[in-house]
Design an enzyme around this catalytic site. Structure first.
Site, PDB file in Angstrom:
ATOM      1  N   ALA A   1      27.610 -17.669  22.601  1.00 62.09           N
ATOM      2  CA  ALA A   1      28.058 -16.783  23.352  1.00 62.09           C
ATOM      3  C   ALA A   1      28.346 -16.922  24.814  1.00 62.09           C
ATOM      4  CB  ALA A   1      28.182 -15.040  22.693  1.00 62.09           C
ATOM      5  N   ASP A   2      29.059 -16.313  25.754  1.00 60.93           N
ATOM      6  CA  ASP A   2      28.890 -16.694  26.756  1.00 60.93           C
ATOM      7  C   ASP A   2      29.422 -15.476  27.500  1.00 60.93           C
ATOM      8  OD1 ASP A   2      28.242 -17.761  29.650  1.00 60.93           O
ATOM      9  OD2 ASP A   2      29.795 -17.185  30.244  1.00 60.93           O
ATOM     10  N   THR A   3      28.369 -14.234  28.425  1.00 56.91           N
ATOM     11  CA  THR A   3      28.793 -13.314  29.481  1.00 56.91           C
ATOM     12  C   THR A   3      28.850 -13.438  30.005  1.00 56.91           C
ATOM     13  OG1 THR A   3      28.138 -11.810  26.703  1.00 56.91           O
ATOM     14  CG2 THR A   3      28.167 -10.811  29.052  1.00 56.91           C
TER      15      THR A   3
ATOM     16  N   GLY B   1      32.351 -14.148  26.084  1.00 59.89           N
ATOM     17  CA  GLY B   1      33.569 -15.103  24.694  1.00 59.89           C
ATOM     18  C   GLY B   1      33.068 -15.812  23.807  1.00 59.89           C
TER      19      GLY B   1
END
Length: 206
Positions: free
Chosen positions: A83-85, A120
């Site tokens: 995930a990436d924020t 994401g």
């Protein structure tokens, strides 16, 4: 004798396949663990770049996919979750601050205003992969300069997108939120669990 991992607390799900989290974020692991899921942590060595001007939903999904695909070959029998924020205000991307000065500027900008948090997620298992994103609107109440300085002194803002942790001390800054709370923390659980269930990687704990 102490009981083993989470056996002394209610569990909602259990693993059917090994799960690897391609992230060093203790928050993402804690979210999965809170449901009873076990995962091995193996952070992806991927440079996190956020090109301004590109749609943020594409940026976070592409980075999540890069992380998942970088780790997946090392664990051929496991499902890999990444995930990436990213925090976005008025079209400007706010990633993790490089120092206290940048963190201070981010918090001043967020004070008393709305912003968006994009997360994401990418799941890779054997030859399959799927990715998605969530977008959550967050409003901060107005923050006084002494309050910002007190928060900076805690050290909490330095490794967080947008220089704050909604699950931490900055919870008292958030006046309103529209969307996924866990997405703001770093891993949208509703969508992630639905995908893990659909792929038969987890099941309800009975």
């Amino acid at each position: 004798m102490r009981s083993d991992h989470h056996s002394d607390r209610p569990r909602l799900f259990r693993n059917l396949r090994p799960l690897v989290l391609a992230s060093a974020s203790p928050r993402r692991k804690a979210l999965l663990s809170s449901l009873g899921l076990e995962c091995q942590v193996f952070p992806a060595e991927v440079e996190e770049t956020y090109p301004q001007g590109k749609p943020p939903e594409e940026v976070v999904q592409e980075l999540a996919q890069k992380k998942a695909l970088a780790v997946a070959p090392k664990f051929p029998e496991a499902a890999v979750l990444a995930a990436d924020t990213l925090v976005v205000q008025n079209g400007v991307f706010l990633g993790k601050p490089r120092d206290l000065e940048e963190a201070r500027a981010m918090l001043k900008a967020l004070s008393g205003t709305w912003h968006w948090v994009y997360t994401g997620v990418c799941l890779s298992y054997q030859k399959r992969k799927s990715r998605f994103y969530t977008a959550t609107a967050v409003k901060f109440r107005p923050l006084s300069p002494p309050e910002i300085e007190a928060y900076l002194a805690t050290g909490e803002p330095l490794d967080k997108a947008g220089a704050y942790a909604i699950q931490g001390l900055a919870a008292c800054f958030v006046e309103r939120i529209e969307g996924s709370v866990t997405g703001v923390v770093g891993l949208p659980l509703a969508e992630t669990v639905a995908l893990l269930l659909a792929w038969g990687l987890i099941t309800h704990y009975t």
